[in-house]
Design a protein around this motif. Structure first.
Motif, PDB file in Angstrom:
ATOM      1  N   VAL A  21       0.828  -1.196   0.000  1.00 54.49           N
ATOM      2  CA  VAL A  21       0.000   0.000   0.000  1.00 54.49           C
ATOM      3  C   VAL A  21       0.869   1.256   0.000  1.00 54.49           C
ATOM      4  N   MET A  22       1.921   1.249   0.826  1.00 57.77           N
ATOM      5  CA  MET A  22       2.797   2.416   0.883  1.00 57.77           C
ATOM      6  C   MET A  22       3.564   2.593  -0.425  1.00 57.77           C
ATOM      7  N   MET A  23       3.936   1.494  -1.083  1.00 55.74           N
ATOM      8  CA  MET A  23       4.585   1.603  -2.392  1.00 55.74           C
ATOM      9  C   MET A  23       3.637   2.213  -3.415  1.00 55.74           C
ATOM     10  N   ALA A  24       2.381   1.821  -3.374  1.00 59.91           N
ATOM     11  CA  ALA A  24       1.396   2.379  -4.300  1.00 59.91           C
ATOM     12  C   ALA A  24       1.203   3.872  -4.057  1.00 59.91           C
ATOM     13  N   MET A  25       1.124   4.262  -2.790  1.00 61.57           N
ATOM     14  CA  MET A  25       0.928   5.681  -2.471  1.00 61.57           C
ATOM     15  C   MET A  25       2.144   6.516  -2.855  1.00 61.57           C
ATOM     16  N   SER A  26       3.332   6.056  -2.503  1.00 59.18           N
ATOM     17  CA  SER A  26       4.534   6.826  -2.843  1.00 59.18           C
ATOM     18  C   SER A  26       4.819   6.769  -4.342  1.00 59.18           C
ATOM     19  N   GLY A  27       4.493   5.652  -4.993  1.00 59.40           N
ATOM     20  CA  GLY A  27       4.658   5.560  -6.444  1.00 59.40           C
ATOM     21  C   GLY A  27       3.741   6.521  -7.188  1.00 59.40           C
ATOM     22  N   THR A  28       2.533   6.684  -6.681  1.00 58.40           N
ATOM     23  CA  THR A  28       1.602   7.645  -7.275  1.00 58.40           C
ATOM     24  C   THR A  28       2.153   9.061  -7.159  1.00 58.40           C
ATOM     25  N   GLN A  29       2.740   9.378  -6.025  1.00 54.32           N
ATOM     26  CA  GLN A  29       3.352  10.696  -5.854  1.00 54.32           C
ATOM     27  C   GLN A  29       4.573  10.848  -6.754  1.00 54.32           C
ATOM     28  N   LEU A  30       5.318   9.769  -6.913  1.00 60.16           N
ATOM     29  CA  LEU A  30       6.574   9.814  -7.658  1.00 60.16           C
ATOM     30  C   LEU A  30       6.361  10.105  -9.139  1.00 60.16           C
ATOM     31  N   ILE A  31       5.291   9.593  -9.717  1.00 60.41           N
ATOM     32  CA  ILE A  31       5.077   9.785 -11.153  1.00 60.41           C
ATOM     33  C   ILE A  31       4.527  11.169 -11.494  1.00 60.41           C
ATOM     34  N   GLN A  32       4.176  11.944 -10.487  1.00 63.49           N
ATOM     35  CA  GLN A  32       3.687  13.292 -10.737  1.00 63.49           C
ATOM     36  C   GLN A  32       4.815  14.296 -10.567  1.00 63.49           C
ATOM     37  N   ASN A  33       4.819  15.333 -11.407  1.00 62.04           N
ATOM     38  CA  ASN A  33       5.858  16.356 -11.312  1.00 62.04           C
ATOM     39  C   ASN A  33       5.770  17.142 -10.022  1.00 62.04           C
ATOM     40  N   GLY A  36       0.201  17.241  -5.302  1.00 60.80           N
ATOM     41  CA  GLY A  36      -0.549  18.216  -4.526  1.00 60.80           C
ATOM     42  C   GLY A  36      -0.669  17.823  -3.065  1.00 60.80           C
ATOM     43  N   LEU A  37      -1.145  18.773  -2.293  1.00 60.99           N
ATOM     44  CA  LEU A  37      -1.311  18.550  -0.862  1.00 60.99           C
ATOM     45  C   LEU A  37      -2.315  17.434  -0.584  1.00 60.99           C
ATOM     46  N   THR A  38      -3.338  17.324  -1.395  1.00 65.45           N
ATOM     47  CA  THR A  38      -4.349  16.284  -1.195  1.00 65.45           C
ATOM     48  C   THR A  38      -3.734  14.892  -1.319  1.00 65.45           C
ATOM     49  N   LEU A  39      -2.889  14.705  -2.312  1.00 68.66           N
ATOM     50  CA  LEU A  39      -2.253  13.402  -2.518  1.00 68.66           C
ATOM     51  C   LEU A  39      -1.271  13.082  -1.389  1.00 68.66           C
ATOM     52  N   VAL A  40      -0.471  14.059  -1.003  1.00 70.11           N
ATOM     53  CA  VAL A  40       0.502  13.846   0.075  1.00 70.11           C
ATOM     54  C   VAL A  40      -0.225  13.597   1.397  1.00 70.11           C
ATOM     55  N   ALA A  41      -1.274  14.360   1.655  1.00 65.06           N
ATOM     56  CA  ALA A  41      -2.053  14.165   2.888  1.00 65.06           C
ATOM     57  C   ALA A  41      -2.762  12.810   2.876  1.00 65.06           C
ATOM     58  N   GLY A  42      -3.231  12.380   1.711  1.00 60.53           N
ATOM     59  CA  GLY A  42      -3.860  11.063   1.604  1.00 60.53           C
ATOM     60  C   GLY A  42      -2.877   9.938   1.903  1.00 60.53           C
ATOM     61  N   ALA A  43      -1.644  10.087   1.416  1.00 67.47           N
ATOM     62  CA  ALA A  43      -0.613   9.085   1.699  1.00 67.47           C
ATOM     63  C   ALA A  43      -0.291   9.057   3.186  1.00 67.47           C
ATOM     64  N   PHE A  44      -0.194  10.225   3.792  1.00 70.16           N
ATOM     65  CA  PHE A  44       0.100  10.293   5.224  1.00 70.16           C
ATOM     66  C   PHE A  44      -1.040   9.687   6.045  1.00 70.16           C
ATOM     67  N   MET A  45      -2.278   9.991   5.671  1.00 71.39           N
ATOM     68  CA  MET A  45      -3.435   9.437   6.372  1.00 71.39           C
ATOM     69  C   MET A  45      -3.467   7.908   6.222  1.00 71.39           C
ATOM     70  N   THR A  46      -3.149   7.425   5.025  1.00 71.58           N
ATOM     71  CA  THR A  46      -3.110   5.986   4.796  1.00 71.58           C
ATOM     72  C   THR A  46      -2.053   5.326   5.672  1.00 71.58           C
ATOM     73  N   MET A  47      -0.873   5.953   5.752  1.00 73.28           N
ATOM     74  CA  MET A  47       0.206   5.405   6.569  1.00 73.28           C
ATOM     75  C   MET A  47      -0.205   5.341   8.039  1.00 73.28           C
TER      76      MET A  47
END
Length: 146
Positions: A21-33, A36-47
């Motif tokens: 799950v954490m690989m999927a969340m960080s990978g999603t962030q990684l492929i974006q230039n 956004g805050l929503t994506l980073v906050a979603g990853a943190f909430m998931t963690m």
């Protein structure tokens, strides 16, 4: 809801699920230039959700088939050295990295580091699952013979 679901899973699946799950969340962030805050906050909430709901239950399951001394004394030693010291050490490491590379580390670099750590976590989890008890959590756990 998680306690009801976890009764149908093998302990190894739980330990492999978390880094995936954490690989999927960080990978999603990684492929974006510029994530956004929503994506980073979603990853943190998931963690944090995984940490407080699944990891706590999974940690307790590791000690069930052990004898009294291993269960209680070993649990405290592992909790102190592994969890608390690990968190403190990583905090110091990240603080030092932020101090020494203050202008060089951006969101994309930190995301790449977290993705790399997720891969290492997954590899470690896969290797360590051979030491976990087999069987489903709610169906009686048998220990593996080595």
């Amino acid at each position: 809801m998680i306690p009801q679901i976890i009764h149908f899973l093998k302990p190894a699946w739980v330990w492999i699920f978390m880094p995936c799950v954490m690989m999927a969340m960080s990978g999603t962030q990684l492929i974006q230039n510029d994530p956004g805050l929503t994506l980073v906050a979603g990853a943190f909430m998931t963690m944090k959700t995984l940490e407080y709901s699944i990891r706590g239950v999974a940690n307790e399951l590791l000690y069930v088939p052990l004898d009294y001394e291993s269960r209680y004394v070993g649990k405290e030693v592992i909790g102190m050295l592994g969890y608390r010291l690990g968190k403190s050490g990583m905090s110091l490491l990240l603080s030092g990295a932020g101090y020494f590379f203050a202008e060089g580390l951006g969101v994309n670099q930190l995301t790449a580091i977290s993705s790399s750590i997720s891969v290492v976590w997954l590899c470690s989890a896969v290797k360590l699952t051979k030491f976990l008890p087999e069987g489903r959590i709610g169906k009686g756990i048998k220990t593996r013979k080595h």
